[in-house]
Motif scaffolding. Structure first.
Motif, short mmCIF file in Angstrom:
data_model
loop_
_atom_site.label_atom_id
_atom_site.label_comp_id
_atom_site.label_asym_id
_atom_site.label_seq_id
_atom_site.Cartn_x
_atom_site.Cartn_y
_atom_site.Cartn_z
N LEU A 465 0.64 -1.68 0.12
CA LEU A 465 0.09 -0.09 -0.34
C LEU A 465 0.77 0.89 0.54
O LEU A 465 2.34 1.45 0.83
CB LEU A 465 -0.87 -0.18 1.64
N GLU A 466 0.82 2.30 -0.67
CA GLU A 466 1.55 3.17 -1.09
C GLU A 466 1.57 4.45 0.10
O GLU A 466 2.68 4.75 0.59
CB GLU A 466 0.47 4.28 -2.12
N HIS A 467 0.03 4.29 0.69
CA HIS A 467 0.55 5.24 2.51
C HIS A 467 0.56 4.53 3.43
O HIS A 467 0.48 5.53 4.84
CB HIS A 467 -1.04 6.17 1.83
N ALA A 468 0.15 3.45 2.91
CA ALA A 468 0.72 2.34 4.50
C ALA A 468 2.50 2.79 5.09
O ALA A 468 3.16 3.79 4.32
CB ALA A 468 0.48 1.17 4.31
N LYS A 626 11.96 -4.08 -3.91
CA LYS A 626 11.81 -3.18 -3.48
C LYS A 626 10.81 -2.29 -3.22
O LYS A 626 9.95 -2.32 -4.83
CB LYS A 626 12.79 -1.68 -4.50
N ARG A 627 10.19 -1.59 -2.34
CA ARG A 627 9.08 -1.00 -2.14
C ARG A 627 9.31 -0.09 -3.41
O ARG A 627 9.34 0.28 -3.72
CB ARG A 627 8.82 -0.57 -0.75
N PRO A 628 7.19 -0.13 -4.31
CA PRO A 628 7.62 0.94 -5.64
C PRO A 628 7.07 2.30 -4.53
O PRO A 628 7.25 3.31 -5.48
CB PRO A 628 6.33 0.35 -6.11
N PHE A 629 6.74 2.30 -3.41
CA PHE A 629 6.21 3.52 -2.76
C PHE A 629 7.83 3.99 -2.36
O PHE A 629 7.20 4.89 -1.41
CB PHE A 629 5.32 3.54 -2.09
N GLU A 630 8.64 3.52 -1.63
CA GLU A 630 9.52 3.97 -1.01
C GLU A 630 10.12 5.41 -1.00
O GLU A 630 10.24 5.84 -2.19
CB GLU A 630 10.92 3.11 -1.26
N LYS A 631 9.44 5.87 -0.36
CA LYS A 631 10.75 7.48 0.34
C LYS A 631 11.50 7.49 1.02
O LYS A 631 12.59 6.34 1.06
CB LYS A 631 9.42 7.91 0.96
#
Length: 644
Positions: A465-468, A626-631
């Motif tokens: 999930l993107e915002h998790a 790798k997580r696609p939403f990694e910040k």
């Protein structure tokens, strides 16, 4: 002062030794006030014998209750009387015997019959006798009550200590504030207070005003009356007040709000008056009242019980002293509380507490500064990364960080290490947030497998999930009341959008969804998850106005007066309950769908968790990629645990 004088013992009235002479005095009075001193009690048979032998010279009936028997001179030489006559306590001229006759009329009748029958010659008289001891004994219960009351009041006032305690009941209305002046200098300064930059600027101005008031008065400014430090527990409010005491260089009176509270009516108001009187005599000065909510609670609430009168009288006196007639003195009041919402409005107004300084939880940079302060006395290894520790501990207060550093030192010492390593700090974080590791908790293989899939479900859904929040580690090691935990590092957001809350709820429901998907059964292990998502869903609907059906409305009352009031109708309550249930069930089904798409990876993750018990972010990268939403990893984060 010589040693002889210094070591001289002091005998105060707080000892029980003072009561020994009083007891001896009573004993002496009992001897010297008794007319029958040294006499011997006799039975009815003995009395009848000496009466019939005509040995009695005189019988004296005292107070109609007993008789004193006087023996004739020639009869006193008989063997049966010599033992009493020769008694060293017997006084010459005193009665030889004492006889308790019972009923007076029967006694007089028996004497008259014996006198006629045996031709006896003796005198019979009646006398009322009182003594000083009798008077004392009649008042003895009242005297004992007064002595006991004085003793306990002395102990109570003495135990209070502080200025004006004095160990005397007459000082109970005196202030108990601790005075810090030039003789008791406080060593804490603003250099010892890490972070809190905004709060330090506010109180620094108060210190500057006391040091050089002409800088402000030449422009027409007035000294502020008071400053209220507000914030969560452990954020450094009391520490900031100590720093003010160390920096100001003026007399500093420190006490707690509970020091004004006493069992006696009027004592609290009296202590407030005495406190301000002392502060005015030493002005310019500062008064610091910690936990002011003990006396500053809003008036008029729960008045039906009648138990708040004394506290309200104390508050009224405090309001008068802070801003009333004749209060133009250089006395500044600092106060601290973490319950500012319950304080009385009159106390919060300008003119009393001119400034309300919010001491918030530290941010990333402030946490790093606090860490650097607390690790100075510790023996650290080169592996310790303070910056990383600051990132790992968002949401921690200054007191929490101090406790973490101490816990890390204890863990290192427990393992017989020469220095504290970075891992010791991470273990301390686990210990504080998750609880003590339960090494002896017995878990069956079946239960362990359920726990592993539950935690793997959290990890899988949050990763997709993107915002998790990004995951840090997953563990199935029991800690505290939890059987497993998933650790996250979410962003510290100032505002939260609907999508972000829904993603967090979906990740939280991932544990139960995994149980349902894999075992087709659910367990009680998701209790904390359900509690969390229920609170979030209710907040979305009733607090933040994020639900389309209920609309842009909130039922939240920041004043805290809605505790016993339902601000909506029964029909609205039904809609709210339906919307909360729909939100939670929607995210539950969403979590199941995500897990169905990645079931093979979920199984692989659970198996690795069963094997290693603790897995980290690197393990998830190997399984999921790798997580696609990694910040950016340097983004400030907040530590959060999902527990079962």
């Amino acid at each position: 002062m010589s040693d002889k004088k210094k070591n001289t013992p002091k005998f105060g009235f707080n000892s029980f030794w003072i009561y020994i002479p009083i007891a001896l005095l009573f004993i002496g009075l009992s001897f010297f006030n008794s007319g029958s001193m040294g006499s011997s009690d006799i039975s009815k048979n003995e009395f009848t014998k000496i009466l019939n032998e005509n040995d009695i010279e005189r019988i004296l009936v005292v107070n109609k209750s007993f008789a004193e028997i006087y023996i004739k001179e020639e009869a006193s030489q008989k063997d049966q009387h010599k033992k009493v006559v020769n008694n060293p306590f017997h006084r010459k001229g005193a009665p030889l015997y004492t006889y308790n006759f019972g009923d007076l009329q029967n006694f007089e009748k028996d004497l008259q019959e014996a006198k006629v029958k045996n031709d006896l010659n003796f005198d019979l008289k009646n006398r009322e006798r009182t003594s000083f001891l009798d008077s004392i004994i009649s008042f003895l219960p009242f005297i004992l009550l007064i002595v006991i009351w004085l003793f306990f009041m002395r102990r109570m006032s003495g135990a209070g200590g502080g200025a004006g305690g004095g160990g005397q009941i007459f000082n109970i209305g005196k202030s108990r504030a601790t005075l810090f002046d030039k003789d008791t200098k406080v060593k804490t300064t603003f250099k010892n207070v890490a972070g809190l930059e905004g709060a330090k600027e506010e109180v620094q101005e108060i210190v500057d005003f006391l040091k050089s008031p002409e800088k402000y008065t030449k422009l027409g400014g007035k000294i502020p009356k008071g400053a209220l430090l507000v914030g969560p527990p452990g954020t450094g409010k009391t520490l900031l007040a100590k720093a003010v005491a160390g920096e100001a260089g003026v007399p500093f009176f420190s006490l707690s709000g509970s020091d004004f509270v006493e069992m006696f009516v009027g004592v609290g108001a009296s202590r407030v008056r005495d406190l301000f009187k002392q502060a005015q005599q030493k002005s310019p000065s500062i008064i610091f009242i910690d936990e002011i909510d003990a006396i500053g609670r809003a008036r008029g609430k729960n008045s039906m019980t009648g138990g708040n009168d004394e506290r309200e009288n104390t508050l009224n006196q405090l309001l008068t002293e802070m801003d009333g007639f004749g209060t133009d003195t250089n006395v500044i009041v600092l106060a601290a509380t973490n319950r500012a919402d319950i304080l009385d409005k009159a106390l919060m107004r300008a003119g009393r507490f001119d400034r309300q300084i919010y001491v918030d939880l530290p941010d990333l940079n402030e946490r790093q500064e606090i860490f650097e302060v607390h690790v100075k006395p510790l023996k650290l290894s080169d592996s310790v990364n303070v910056e990383f520790l600051a990132q790992q501990t968002p949401g921690f207060s200054g007191a929490d960080i101090a406790n973490l550093c101490n816990e890390a030192a204890l863990i290192a010492a427990r393992n017989s290490k020469d220095s504290i390593e970075h891992q010791d700090f991470l273990d301390a974080v686990d210990r504080i947030v998750g609880g003590l590791e339960k090494k002896n908790k017995v878990i069956t293989p079946k239960e362990k497998k359920v726990i592993a899939f539950h935690e793997a479900g959290h990890a899988t859904v949050s990763w997709m999930l993107e915002h998790a929040a990004p995951l840090v580690k997953v563990t199935i090691v029991p800690r505290g009341q939890s059987l497993g935990a998933a650790w996250y590092l979410p962003e510290e957001r100032k505002i939260v959008q609907t999508e972000q809350m829904l993603d967090e709820m979906c990740a939280t429901m991932g544990g139960r969804a995994a149980e349902k998907l894999v075992f087709d059964k659910i367990s009680t292990g998701a209790l904390s998850d359900l509690e969390k998502v229920t609170k979030q869903a209710r907040a979305m609907v009733t607090v933040y106005g994020l639900n389309d059906k209920v609309g842009n409305i909130t039922y939240y009352d920041s004043s805290g007066n809605d505790a016993f009031v339902k601000p909506y109708s029964d029909s609205t309550a039904k809609v709210i309950d339906e919307e909360i249930s729909e939100i939670i069930e929607g995210q539950y089904q969403r979590a199941i769908k995500i897990l169905e798409e990645h079931r093979d990876k979920l199984t692989l993750l659970a198996e690795r968790l069963l094997e290693k018990e603790v897995i980290f972010k690197d393990d998830l990268v190997k399984i999921f990629g790798k997580r696609p939403f990694e910040k950016d990893e340097t983004t400030e984060t907040q530590n959060q645990v999902t527990e079962e």
